[in-house]
Design a protein around this motif. Structure first.
Motif, PDB file in Angstrom:
ATOM      1  N   ALA A   1       0.364   1.588  -2.016  1.00 56.84           N
ATOM      2  CA  ALA A   1       0.146   1.246  -0.888  1.00 56.84           C
ATOM      3  C   ALA A   1      -0.210   0.404  -0.155  1.00 56.84           C
ATOM      4  CB  ALA A   1       0.297   2.890   0.130  1.00 56.84           C
ATOM      5  N   ALA A   2      -2.069   0.963  -0.959  1.00 54.74           N
ATOM      6  CA  ALA A   2      -2.825  -0.535  -0.657  1.00 54.74           C
ATOM      7  C   ALA A   2      -3.220  -2.003  -1.608  1.00 54.74           C
ATOM      8  CB  ALA A   2      -4.320   0.074  -1.626  1.00 54.74           C
ATOM      9  N   ALA A   3      -2.194  -1.791  -2.392  1.00 52.84           N
ATOM     10  CA  ALA A   3      -1.970  -2.950  -2.927  1.00 52.84           C
ATOM     11  C   ALA A   3      -0.859  -3.590  -1.775  1.00 52.84           C
ATOM     12  CB  ALA A   3      -1.249  -2.418  -4.580  1.00 52.84           C
ATOM     13  N   ILE A   4       0.280  -2.570  -0.861  1.00 56.08           N
ATOM     14  CA  ILE A   4       1.228  -3.484  -1.166  1.00 56.08           C
ATOM     15  C   ILE A   4       0.775  -3.587   0.773  1.00 56.08           C
ATOM     16  CG2 ILE A   4       3.644  -2.867   0.157  1.00 56.08           C
ATOM     17  CD1 ILE A   4       4.265  -1.052  -1.672  1.00 56.08           C
ATOM     18  N   GLY A   5      -0.048  -3.601   1.421  1.00 55.39           N
ATOM     19  CA  GLY A   5      -0.799  -3.653   2.163  1.00 55.39           C
ATOM     20  C   GLY A   5      -2.148  -4.737   1.820  1.00 55.39           C
ATOM     21  N   GLU A   6      -2.755  -4.958   0.568  1.00 57.51           N
ATOM     22  CA  GLU A   6      -3.513  -5.725   0.865  1.00 57.51           C
ATOM     23  C   GLU A   6      -2.529  -7.259   0.821  1.00 57.51           C
ATOM     24  OE1 GLU A   6      -6.760  -6.841   0.926  1.00 57.51           O
ATOM     25  OE2 GLU A   6      -7.267  -4.532   0.632  1.00 57.51           O
ATOM     26  N   LYS A   7      -1.668  -6.909  -0.273  1.00 58.17           N
ATOM     27  CA  LYS A   7      -0.472  -8.037  -0.446  1.00 58.17           C
ATOM     28  C   LYS A   7      -0.010  -8.998   0.771  1.00 58.17           C
ATOM     29  CE  LYS A   7       3.680 -10.229  -1.526  1.00 58.17           C
ATOM     30  NZ  LYS A   7       2.527 -11.913  -0.873  1.00 58.17           N
ATOM     31  N   TRP A   8       0.113  -7.852   1.685  1.00 58.56           N
ATOM     32  CA  TRP A   8       1.265  -8.686   2.635  1.00 58.56           C
ATOM     33  C   TRP A   8       0.071  -8.752   3.890  1.00 58.56           C
ATOM     34  CZ3 TRP A   8       5.746 -10.992   2.104  1.00 58.56           C
ATOM     35  CH2 TRP A   8       6.374 -10.288   1.709  1.00 58.56           C
ATOM     36  N   PHE A   9      -0.957  -8.045   4.383  1.00 55.49           N
ATOM     37  CA  PHE A   9      -2.079  -8.237   5.532  1.00 55.49           C
ATOM     38  C   PHE A   9      -3.332  -8.283   4.850  1.00 55.49           C
ATOM     39  CE2 PHE A   9       1.518  -4.969   6.857  1.00 55.49           C
ATOM     40  CZ  PHE A   9       2.630  -5.808   7.502  1.00 55.49           C
ATOM     41  N   GLY A  10      -3.275  -8.490   3.889  1.00 54.71           N
ATOM     42  CA  GLY A  10      -4.959  -8.623   3.305  1.00 54.71           C
ATOM     43  C   GLY A  10      -5.136  -9.540   2.374  1.00 54.71           C
ATOM     44  N   ALA A  11      -6.087  -9.634   1.388  1.00 60.76           N
ATOM     45  CA  ALA A  11      -6.620 -10.194   0.629  1.00 60.76           C
ATOM     46  C   ALA A  11      -5.631 -11.034  -0.415  1.00 60.76           C
ATOM     47  CB  ALA A  11      -7.865 -10.164   0.020  1.00 60.76           C
ATOM     48  N   GLY A  12      -4.440  -9.998  -0.579  1.00 54.95           N
ATOM     49  CA  GLY A  12      -3.548 -10.756  -1.420  1.00 54.95           C
ATOM     50  C   GLY A  12      -2.557 -11.238  -0.470  1.00 54.95           C
ATOM     51  N   LYS A  13      -2.261 -11.952   0.528  1.00 52.77           N
ATOM     52  CA  LYS A  13      -1.080 -12.465   1.071  1.00 52.77           C
ATOM     53  C   LYS A  13      -1.200 -13.574   0.743  1.00 52.77           C
ATOM     54  CE  LYS A  13      -2.602 -11.743   6.060  1.00 52.77           C
ATOM     55  NZ  LYS A  13      -3.681 -12.386   6.745  1.00 52.77           N
ATOM     56  N   GLY A  14      -0.117 -14.189   0.145  1.00 51.44           N
ATOM     57  CA  GLY A  14       0.658 -15.404  -0.418  1.00 51.44           C
ATOM     58  C   GLY A  14       1.174 -15.031  -1.850  1.00 51.44           C
ATOM     59  N   ALA A  15       0.400 -13.764  -2.530  1.00 50.19           N
ATOM     60  CA  ALA A  15       0.273 -13.976  -3.537  1.00 50.19           C
ATOM     61  C   ALA A  15       1.601 -12.859  -4.200  1.00 50.19           C
ATOM     62  CB  ALA A  15      -0.858 -13.228  -4.762  1.00 50.19           C
ATOM     63  N   ASP A  16       2.319 -13.723  -5.236  1.00 53.17           N
ATOM     64  CA  ASP A  16       3.733 -12.944  -5.019  1.00 53.17           C
ATOM     65  C   ASP A  16       3.143 -12.289  -6.433  1.00 53.17           C
ATOM     66  OD1 ASP A  16       5.118 -13.902  -3.072  1.00 53.17           O
ATOM     67  OD2 ASP A  16       5.940 -15.210  -4.359  1.00 53.17           O
ATOM     68  N   ASN A  17       2.330 -12.585  -7.476  1.00 55.75           N
ATOM     69  CA  ASN A  17       2.454 -11.902  -8.892  1.00 55.75           C
ATOM     70  C   ASN A  17       0.769 -10.816  -8.500  1.00 55.75           C
ATOM     71  OD1 ASN A  17       5.047 -12.107 -10.405  1.00 55.75           O
ATOM     72  ND2 ASN A  17       4.889 -14.305  -9.634  1.00 55.75           N
ATOM     73  N   MET A  18       0.260  -9.926  -8.386  1.00 58.65           N
ATOM     74  CA  MET A  18      -1.254  -9.735  -8.412  1.00 58.65           C
ATOM     75  C   MET A  18      -0.773  -8.691  -8.229  1.00 58.65           C
ATOM     76  SD  MET A  18      -1.940  -9.043  -4.012  1.00 58.65           S
ATOM     77  CE  MET A  18      -2.792  -7.794  -4.369  1.00 58.65           C
ATOM     78  N   LEU A  19      -2.148  -8.295  -8.751  1.00 59.61           N
ATOM     79  CA  LEU A  19      -2.353  -6.961  -9.861  1.00 59.61           C
ATOM     80  C   LEU A  19      -3.973  -6.093  -8.349  1.00 59.61           C
ATOM     81  CD1 LEU A  19      -4.020  -7.386 -13.541  1.00 59.61           C
ATOM     82  CD2 LEU A  19      -1.928  -6.158 -11.981  1.00 59.61           C
ATOM     83  N   TYR A  20      -3.324  -5.112  -7.621  1.00 61.32           N
ATOM     84  CA  TYR A  20      -4.457  -4.779  -6.900  1.00 61.32           C
ATOM     85  C   TYR A  20      -5.194  -2.808  -7.940  1.00 61.32           C
ATOM     86  CZ  TYR A  20      -6.707  -1.315  -3.472  1.00 61.32           C
ATOM     87  OH  TYR A  20      -7.680  -0.794  -2.372  1.00 61.32           O
ATOM     88  N   ILE A  21      -6.337  -3.310  -7.376  1.00 64.41           N
ATOM     89  CA  ILE A  21      -7.628  -2.782  -8.333  1.00 64.41           C
ATOM     90  C   ILE A  21      -8.695  -1.741  -7.325  1.00 64.41           C
ATOM     91  CG2 ILE A  21      -9.265  -2.474 -10.634  1.00 64.41           C
ATOM     92  CD1 ILE A  21      -8.048  -4.812 -11.842  1.00 64.41           C
ATOM     93  N   THR A  22      -7.947  -1.035  -7.609  1.00 64.07           N
ATOM     94  CA  THR A  22      -9.690   0.417  -6.078  1.00 64.07           C
ATOM     95  C   THR A  22     -10.239   0.608  -7.584  1.00 64.07           C
ATOM     96  OG1 THR A  22     -10.125   1.959  -4.768  1.00 64.07           O
ATOM     97  CG2 THR A  22      -7.672   1.608  -6.638  1.00 64.07           C
ATOM     98  N   VAL A  23     -11.628   0.307  -7.415  1.00 68.47           N
ATOM     99  CA  VAL A  23     -13.035   0.955  -7.884  1.00 68.47           C
ATOM    100  C   VAL A  23     -13.348   1.790  -7.444  1.00 68.47           C
ATOM    101  CG1 VAL A  23     -14.651   0.381  -9.782  1.00 68.47           C
ATOM    102  CG2 VAL A  23     -12.886  -1.210  -9.003  1.00 68.47           C
ATOM    103  N   SER A  24     -13.381   3.662  -7.144  1.00 73.58           N
ATOM    104  CA  SER A  24     -14.184   4.271  -6.404  1.00 73.58           C
ATOM    105  C   SER A  24     -14.370   5.647  -6.774  1.00 73.58           C
ATOM    106  CB  SER A  24     -13.789   5.008  -5.406  1.00 73.58           C
ATOM    107  OG  SER A  24     -12.200   5.369  -5.354  1.00 73.58           O
ATOM    108  N   THR A  25     -14.128   6.550  -6.759  1.00 71.91           N
ATOM    109  CA  THR A  25     -14.314   8.046  -7.633  1.00 71.91           C
ATOM    110  C   THR A  25     -13.675   7.478  -8.954  1.00 71.91           C
ATOM    111  OG1 THR A  25     -13.892   8.590  -6.095  1.00 71.91           O
ATOM    112  CG2 THR A  25     -13.983  10.271  -7.970  1.00 71.91           C
ATOM    113  N   GLY A  26     -12.013   6.907  -9.148  1.00 73.55           N
ATOM    114  CA  GLY A  26     -11.955   6.418 -10.390  1.00 73.55           C
ATOM    115  C   GLY A  26     -11.461   5.189 -10.891  1.00 73.55           C
ATOM    116  N   ILE A  27     -11.117   4.147 -11.284  1.00 75.69           N
ATOM    117  CA  ILE A  27     -10.200   3.503 -11.109  1.00 75.69           C
ATOM    118  C   ILE A  27      -8.490   3.690 -11.047  1.00 75.69           C
ATOM    119  CG2 ILE A  27      -9.273   0.795 -12.114  1.00 75.69           C
ATOM    120  CD1 ILE A  27     -12.436   0.982 -13.555  1.00 75.69           C
TER     121      ILE A  27
END
Lengths: 322, 322
Positions: free
Chosen positions: B116-142
């Motif tokens: 869901a976070a990946a989809i959020g970043e893709k449409w409304f965040g830093a991933g806008k316009g990128a059709d092929n992207m990876l979202y990576i969250t680095v916190s407690t885990g990855i």
């Protein structure tokens, strides 16, 4: 009554193998020619065309009955523009191959050879029925094709699937052809096995491998596999090391892709019986159990003709006939 | 005149954050409630429903104006059947959450929180316009989300994207929560940084980190980052180690996916300025140069509300409104 056909061309550095098939992918005739790469681009292009004309002639067909040509080539491509960016062993840098073949007057569908093999295995080989699968070829190097929802995933610059270049052991001293150290391909390919075998013999290990060859240069995967089968402990250790490295990389790919199937092809897969237990053990240890349950790791079905069958499958899928 | 809305629900172990938005994704109201996980499943389900009713009431809307609800939850899912297989901190094992929420009479679209976070970043965040992207969250885990041709890639059992569990260092002594040793997550997450910081202090290194806390238990990523900024060499070394590990994993993902963009989120991304040079250096060293040229590695845009914005984006994409 006219019939409909597709043609697949497997362009390699030393040979061109071209086949014509019906729309179910049944091969009706094949033509093989040396690539004659040293004679330059124009000769090679002409030879590709010649195989196309000859294979049509073989079945008394007509160019007008051919719906399209799938063309599998090694090296990085720009698929939408039809450009071969570079190829090992061929003087084809930045060549627009579709333009070069335009006087065939046929739709040409270009694909990277590992991807073509993946498409071939998916439709006609060990990957049948799997919509999300990985094809991994382990031979001189490790290459791959990623199939997602039935289609090859190309990435943004048609460069996806360089799975042989994930870093397996960051502090490895083994340099990969790509420049990086410790790539999966540098440690788990056929080349890596041969290197390990030569090192073992050169370090005067007590191993049957040494008895099977006159000099370390003669050592290849088949020799090491033979020594293993004859009970040689060093050969067994080397194969287990290779299997462990293969398993680590496969486990990572399972965790990333949650694929339905992984099809393993290439020369090393011919020794799969000697590798599979250790590969499975490593996968079980390193991949998430729910994902391991969902995946089947199998060897490729199509053997040495995977390239040309893959090229046919590229034509058929590109024409929406599969 | 009626209006059309979507709702996003970010279900976490401690809080539920629910937002209502117009069909462009503009958030009109939000409601936050404690999850009250300890009170059991029925209470949590009721609290989810309450947030939905309340957020509609906040804008004087009507249930009939809501086109669908995106629901982001942690843990493995069976998306097509609407089942939460298990979640950390919630007693939801094998729960059909869509059935549980059926009296809302709204289409519910379930998604894993990292996806869901990946989809959020893709449409409304830093991933806008990128059709092929990876979202990576680095916190407690990855964790991660893989976006291919604009859609999340789920894998065969909705388990794809466990990129934190690629093996980074096979002979590492650090065991991961998943059981494996040397996972990317075990070595390059916020938890890993904290572990390294504590080890440094406990081994009596001469480091400012020790001066900033009363006991090693107080060490967190922010403390280490602060020590780094104040010129502490040990803190710098730890951050460089973390950045190197991050870079190795990112390089492998670049070689596999040839993505257009990698969006890095999670707590660790807040210290990106301290990490990015070493991350880039490592990527340059270990990923293929043609693929490095094609990718942009950026930090996430959506901050702490990425979960709920992601859930809204899940609803909008599932309804084909994006």
């Amino acid at each position: 009554m006219t019939k409909d056909y597709v043609i697949g061309v497997d362009l390699g550095g030393t040979k061109i193998l071209t086949a014509i098939a019906d729309l179910e992918g049944n091969i009706l005739a094949k033509v093989r020619k040396d690539t004659e790469a040293k004679k330059g681009k124009d000769v090679v292009i002409q030879r590709i065309k010649d195989t196309v004309y000859e294979v049509i002639k073989e079945i008394d067909g007509d160019l007008s009955e051919v719906k399209g040509v799938g063309l599998g080539v090694p090296g990085p491509l720009n698929i939408s523009e039809g450009i071969i960016k570079s190829t090992p062993n061929l003087d084809f840098d930045n060549l627009n191959i579709i333009e070069e073949l335009s006087d065939l007057n046929l739709p040409i569908f270009l694909e990277n050879d590992a991807n073509a093999a993946a498409i071939g295995e998916k439709w006609f080989g060990a990957g049948k029925g799997a919509d999300n699968m990985l094809y991994i070829t382990v031979s001189t190097g490790i290459g791959g094709g990623i199939i997602i929802n039935k289609d090859i995933y190309h990435g943004v610059g048609d460069g996806a699937g360089e799975i042989g270049h994930i870093t397996l052991i960051p502090d490895s001293k083994v340099q990969c052809g790509c420049g990086n150290y410790g790539c999966w391909e540098a440690l788990a390919s056929g080349t890596a096995l041969i290197r390990m075998g030569r090192e073992a013999v050169e370090s005067d290990c007590d191993t049957k491998i040494a008895q099977l060859v006159d000099s370390p240069e003669e050592i290849d995967g088949a020799i090491i596999a033979q020594a293993f089968k004859e009970g040689d402990e060093v050969a067994k250790e080397l194969m287990n090391q290779l299997a462990t490295y293969l398993g680590i990389g496969l486990a990572s790919m399972i965790n990333v892709f949650n694929p339905e199937k992984i099809v393993v092809g290439g020369g090393v897969s011919q020794s799969w019986d000697l590798l599979k237990d250790k590969v499975s053990e490593t996968i079980d240890k390193r991949a998430m159990s729910s994902l391991v349950e969902g995946v089947e790791v199998v060897t490729a079905d199509l053997g040495s003709e995977v390239g040309v069958i893959g090229a046919l499958a590229v034509a058929l899928t590109s024409l929406d006939l599969l």
